[in-house]
Design a protein around this motif. Structure first.
Motif, short mmCIF file in Angstrom:
data_model
loop_
_atom_site.label_atom_id
_atom_site.label_comp_id
_atom_site.label_asym_id
_atom_site.label_seq_id
_atom_site.Cartn_x
_atom_site.Cartn_y
_atom_site.Cartn_z
N VAL A 65 -19.43 -18.85 -8.57
CA VAL A 65 -20.21 -17.70 -9.03
C VAL A 65 -19.73 -16.43 -8.33
O VAL A 65 -19.64 -15.37 -8.94
N ALA A 66 -19.38 -16.50 -7.06
CA ALA A 66 -19.02 -15.31 -6.30
C ALA A 66 -17.57 -14.88 -6.51
O ALA A 66 -17.24 -13.72 -6.28
N ALA A 67 -16.69 -15.75 -6.96
CA ALA A 67 -15.27 -15.41 -7.11
C ALA A 67 -15.03 -14.23 -8.05
O ALA A 67 -14.29 -13.32 -7.71
N PRO A 68 -15.64 -14.19 -9.24
CA PRO A 68 -15.42 -13.02 -10.10
C PRO A 68 -15.96 -11.73 -9.49
O PRO A 68 -15.42 -10.67 -9.72
N LEU A 69 -17.00 -11.82 -8.69
CA LEU A 69 -17.57 -10.61 -8.08
C LEU A 69 -16.64 -10.04 -7.03
O LEU A 69 -16.59 -8.84 -6.82
N THR A 70 -15.87 -10.89 -6.34
CA THR A 70 -14.96 -10.37 -5.32
C THR A 70 -13.81 -9.60 -5.96
O THR A 70 -13.35 -8.62 -5.41
N THR A 71 -13.34 -10.02 -7.14
CA THR A 71 -12.27 -9.27 -7.78
C THR A 71 -12.79 -7.99 -8.41
O THR A 71 -12.07 -7.02 -8.51
N ALA A 72 -14.05 -7.98 -8.82
CA ALA A 72 -14.61 -6.77 -9.43
C ALA A 72 -14.78 -5.66 -8.40
O ALA A 72 -14.68 -4.49 -8.71
N ASN A 73 -15.05 -6.02 -7.15
CA ASN A 73 -15.25 -5.04 -6.09
C ASN A 73 -14.01 -4.94 -5.21
O ASN A 73 -14.13 -4.82 -4.00
N ALA A 74 -12.85 -5.02 -5.82
CA ALA A 74 -11.61 -5.00 -5.06
C ALA A 74 -11.46 -3.69 -4.30
O ALA A 74 -11.82 -2.63 -4.79
N GLY A 75 -10.93 -3.79 -3.10
CA GLY A 75 -10.73 -2.61 -2.27
C GLY A 75 -9.30 -2.11 -2.34
O GLY A 75 -8.43 -2.65 -1.67
N TRP A 76 -9.06 -1.11 -3.15
CA TRP A 76 -7.72 -0.54 -3.25
C TRP A 76 -7.52 0.41 -2.07
O TRP A 76 -8.30 1.32 -1.85
N ILE A 77 -6.45 0.20 -1.32
CA ILE A 77 -6.09 1.09 -0.22
C ILE A 77 -5.36 2.31 -0.77
O ILE A 77 -5.64 3.43 -0.37
N GLU A 78 -4.42 2.06 -1.66
CA GLU A 78 -3.68 3.14 -2.32
C GLU A 78 -3.73 2.91 -3.82
O GLU A 78 -3.36 1.84 -4.28
N LYS A 79 -4.22 3.91 -4.55
CA LYS A 79 -4.26 3.82 -6.00
C LYS A 79 -4.15 5.23 -6.57
O LYS A 79 -5.09 5.76 -7.16
N PRO A 80 -2.96 5.85 -6.39
CA PRO A 80 -2.82 7.22 -6.90
C PRO A 80 -2.86 7.25 -8.42
O PRO A 80 -2.37 6.33 -9.09
N ARG A 81 -3.45 8.31 -8.95
CA ARG A 81 -3.51 8.49 -10.40
C ARG A 81 -2.13 8.85 -10.92
O ARG A 81 -1.39 9.58 -10.25
N PRO A 82 -1.77 8.37 -12.10
CA PRO A 82 -0.47 8.73 -12.66
C PRO A 82 -0.37 10.23 -12.93
O PRO A 82 -1.33 10.85 -13.38
N GLN A 83 0.77 10.80 -12.60
CA GLN A 83 1.00 12.22 -12.87
C GLN A 83 1.42 12.37 -14.33
O GLN A 83 2.37 11.73 -14.78
N LEU A 84 0.73 13.22 -15.05
CA LEU A 84 1.00 13.44 -16.46
C LEU A 84 2.01 14.58 -16.60
O LEU A 84 1.71 15.71 -16.24
N PRO A 85 3.23 14.29 -17.08
CA PRO A 85 4.20 15.36 -17.27
C PRO A 85 3.70 16.39 -18.28
O PRO A 85 2.93 16.08 -19.18
N TYR A 86 4.16 17.61 -18.12
CA TYR A 86 3.69 18.71 -18.95
C TYR A 86 3.97 18.47 -20.44
O TYR A 86 3.14 18.78 -21.28
N GLY A 87 5.13 17.90 -20.75
CA GLY A 87 5.47 17.63 -22.15
C GLY A 87 4.52 16.64 -22.80
O GLY A 87 4.12 16.80 -23.95
N VAL A 88 4.12 15.62 -22.06
CA VAL A 88 3.17 14.62 -22.58
C VAL A 88 1.81 15.29 -22.77
O VAL A 88 1.12 15.05 -23.76
N PHE A 89 1.45 16.16 -21.84
CA PHE A 89 0.19 16.89 -21.94
C PHE A 89 0.18 17.78 -23.19
O PHE A 89 -0.78 17.81 -23.93
#
Length: 140
Positions: A22-46
């Motif tokens: 029962v607890a295994a899915p909850l541990t993956t849902a509350n995962a602790g990301w140390i580094e998770k930078p947002r993708p940079q959107l290039p100007y042309g794609v924007f």
């Protein structure tokens, strides 16, 4: 009343297994990301107005670093899919959040790309267009 010690041990082990399942899915849902930078959107794609979401499967190593990525569901734009994969290559999960399936099957994450709504009228608030500043009229 007499209790059977073997049966009590069986119940305790069975209860522990149920708690883990029962607890295994909850541990993956509350995962602790140390580094998770947002993708940079290039100007042309924007400017093209491309937006959507990409679902990635990422395999991790024991230290939480992403070792490989695979697109499970495309956004419909190859550029956004590639941007999501490039960003995920730099993500790092907390080592205590890594579970066994992350090493073999992978972890599924969704990356969303949403363009902000266009600014009506002017690029900056309280500014006038260039033609109005220099006194030109549109009809000339």
């Amino acid at each position: 009343m007499k209790t059977n010690p073997g049966r009590s041990a069986y119940r305790a082990i069975f209860g522990a297994i149920v708690v883990l399942l029962v607890a295994a899915p909850l541990t993956t849902a509350n995962a602790g990301w140390i580094e998770k930078p947002r993708p940079q959107l290039p100007y042309g794609v924007f400017l093209d107005g491309q937006q959507g979401s990409v679902v990635l499967s990422m395999t991790l190593d024991r230290s939480g670093r992403v070792t490989s990525t695979q697109v499970l569901r495309s956004s419909g734009f190859p550029a956004l899919d590639q941007l999501a994969q490039n960003a995920a290559d730099h993500w790092r999960l907390s080592p205590d959040s890594v579970v066994a399936t992350d090493l073999t099957k992978g972890r599924v994450e969704m990356v969303k790309f949403v363009n902000p709504p266009p600014v009506p009228g002017h690029l900056l608030p309280n500014t006038m267009p260039y033609w109005a500043q220099v006194g030109l009229s549109r009809g000339r």
